[in-house]
Motif scaffolding. Structure first.
Motif, mmCIF file in Angstrom:
data_model
loop_
_atom_site.group_PDB
_atom_site.id
_atom_site.type_symbol
_atom_site.label_atom_id
_atom_site.label_comp_id
_atom_site.label_asym_id
_atom_site.label_seq_id
_atom_site.Cartn_x
_atom_site.Cartn_y
_atom_site.Cartn_z
ATOM 1 N N SER A 137 34.582 49.426 17.254
ATOM 2 C CA SER A 137 33.945 48.661 18.573
ATOM 3 C C SER A 137 34.558 47.248 18.807
ATOM 4 N N SER A 138 34.646 47.131 20.105
ATOM 5 C CA SER A 138 35.206 45.804 20.743
ATOM 6 C C SER A 138 34.216 44.746 20.086
ATOM 7 N N ARG A 139 34.648 43.436 20.550
ATOM 8 C CA ARG A 139 33.865 42.305 20.064
ATOM 9 C C ARG A 139 33.060 41.816 21.384
ATOM 10 N N ARG A 140 33.335 42.333 22.547
ATOM 11 C CA ARG A 140 32.656 41.999 23.822
ATOM 12 C C ARG A 140 31.372 42.520 23.757
ATOM 13 N N ALA A 141 30.376 41.596 24.315
ATOM 14 C CA ALA A 141 28.975 42.001 24.386
ATOM 15 C C ALA A 141 28.845 43.532 25.009
ATOM 16 N N CYS A 142 29.482 43.469 26.332
ATOM 17 C CA CYS A 142 29.170 44.639 26.939
ATOM 18 C C CYS A 142 29.763 46.073 26.205
ATOM 19 N N HIS A 143 30.556 45.861 25.374
ATOM 20 C CA HIS A 143 31.103 47.058 24.623
ATOM 21 C C HIS A 143 30.242 47.385 23.345
ATOM 22 N N GLN A 144 29.191 46.387 22.970
ATOM 23 C CA GLN A 144 28.627 46.738 21.966
ATOM 24 C C GLN A 144 27.457 47.824 22.134
ATOM 25 N N PRO A 145 27.295 48.796 21.455
ATOM 26 C CA PRO A 145 26.395 49.715 21.455
ATOM 27 C C PRO A 145 24.840 49.205 21.355
ATOM 28 N N ASP A 146 24.032 49.876 22.034
ATOM 29 C CA ASP A 146 22.454 49.409 22.112
ATOM 30 C C ASP A 146 21.878 49.596 20.540
ATOM 31 N N ARG A 147 21.322 48.717 20.286
ATOM 32 C CA ARG A 147 20.404 48.907 19.040
ATOM 33 C C ARG A 147 19.597 49.731 19.149
ATOM 34 N N PRO A 148 19.103 50.500 18.038
ATOM 35 C CA PRO A 148 18.011 51.357 18.191
ATOM 36 C C PRO A 148 16.653 50.500 18.221
ATOM 37 N N ALA A 149 15.832 50.997 19.207
ATOM 38 C CA ALA A 149 14.516 50.309 19.460
ATOM 39 C C ALA A 149 13.566 50.746 18.388
ATOM 40 N N LYS A 150 12.871 49.753 18.018
ATOM 41 C CA LYS A 150 12.010 50.219 16.618
ATOM 42 C C LYS A 150 10.614 50.570 17.075
ATOM 43 N N GLN A 151 10.277 51.792 16.606
ATOM 44 C CA GLN A 151 9.193 52.641 17.120
ATOM 45 C C GLN A 151 7.911 51.930 16.768
ATOM 46 N N PRO A 152 7.050 51.809 17.723
ATOM 47 C CA PRO A 152 5.871 51.114 17.208
ATOM 48 C C PRO A 152 5.019 51.746 16.205
ATOM 49 N N ALA A 153 4.551 51.222 15.323
ATOM 50 C CA ALA A 153 3.766 52.033 14.354
ATOM 51 C C ALA A 153 2.531 52.684 14.871
ATOM 52 N N ALA A 154 2.241 53.763 14.293
ATOM 53 C CA ALA A 154 0.973 54.488 15.065
ATOM 54 C C ALA A 154 -0.285 53.872 14.762
#
Length: 151
Positions: free
Chosen positions: A113-130
């Motif tokens: 993956s590239s170093r540019r911010a627009c090329h970075q994959p989205d980080r997985p969102a933390k699932q709120p605990a039940a």
């Protein structure tokens, strides 16, 4: 025609004739070859040998009819068509010997993956605990009976 035009034409004709006659008498064959080649170029001796060969300066055409093999038009067409490699490729990629581990695959993707911010994959969102309720089911039922009985 005027006499002056005739005189000029004869002079030109005699000059051309004199040049041709001088060329025939002039020197050896070697000097004629050197005039054809020019001494400024590299490979003068090789060029002289090429010219002196039978057939002169023209090279033999290697693409002659003698060397060609006669093939049918269908064979030529099949030879020029691209052959599909789909079956071989599918067999190769679907074979179990060439499977990569998912951890290795993710490492490769991350390194690529590239170093540019627009090329970075989205980080997985933390699932709120039940959310856990402070009250139990029995307490809810008790509350329901008390609240709705008073209405």
């Amino acid at each position: 025609m005027s006499a002056s035009l005739i005189r000029r034409g004869l002079e030109l004709f005699s000059e051309k004739d004199a040049v041709k006659h001088a060329q025939k008498k002039s020197g050896s064959r070697r000097s004629a070859l050197m005039k054809r080649i020019g001494t400024d170029k590299q490979g003068v001796q090789k060029r002289i040998r090429q010219i002196q060969r039978p057939g002169g300066s023209s090279r033999r055409n290697t693409n002659s009819v003698k060397d060609k093999h006669i093939r049918s038009a269908l064979d030529e067409y099949r030879k020029k068509q691209k052959k599909s490699k789909l079956g071989l490729n599918l067999k190769y990629f679907l074979s179990t010997a060439n499977k990569t581990q998912s951890s290795h695959a993710t490492k490769i993707v991350e390194q690529k993956s590239s170093r540019r911010a627009c090329h970075q994959p989205d980080r997985p969102a933390k699932q709120p605990a039940a959310e856990e309720s402070v009250f139990t089911e029995d307490e809810f039922q008790k509350f329901q009976k008390e609240y709705f009985s008073n209405l």
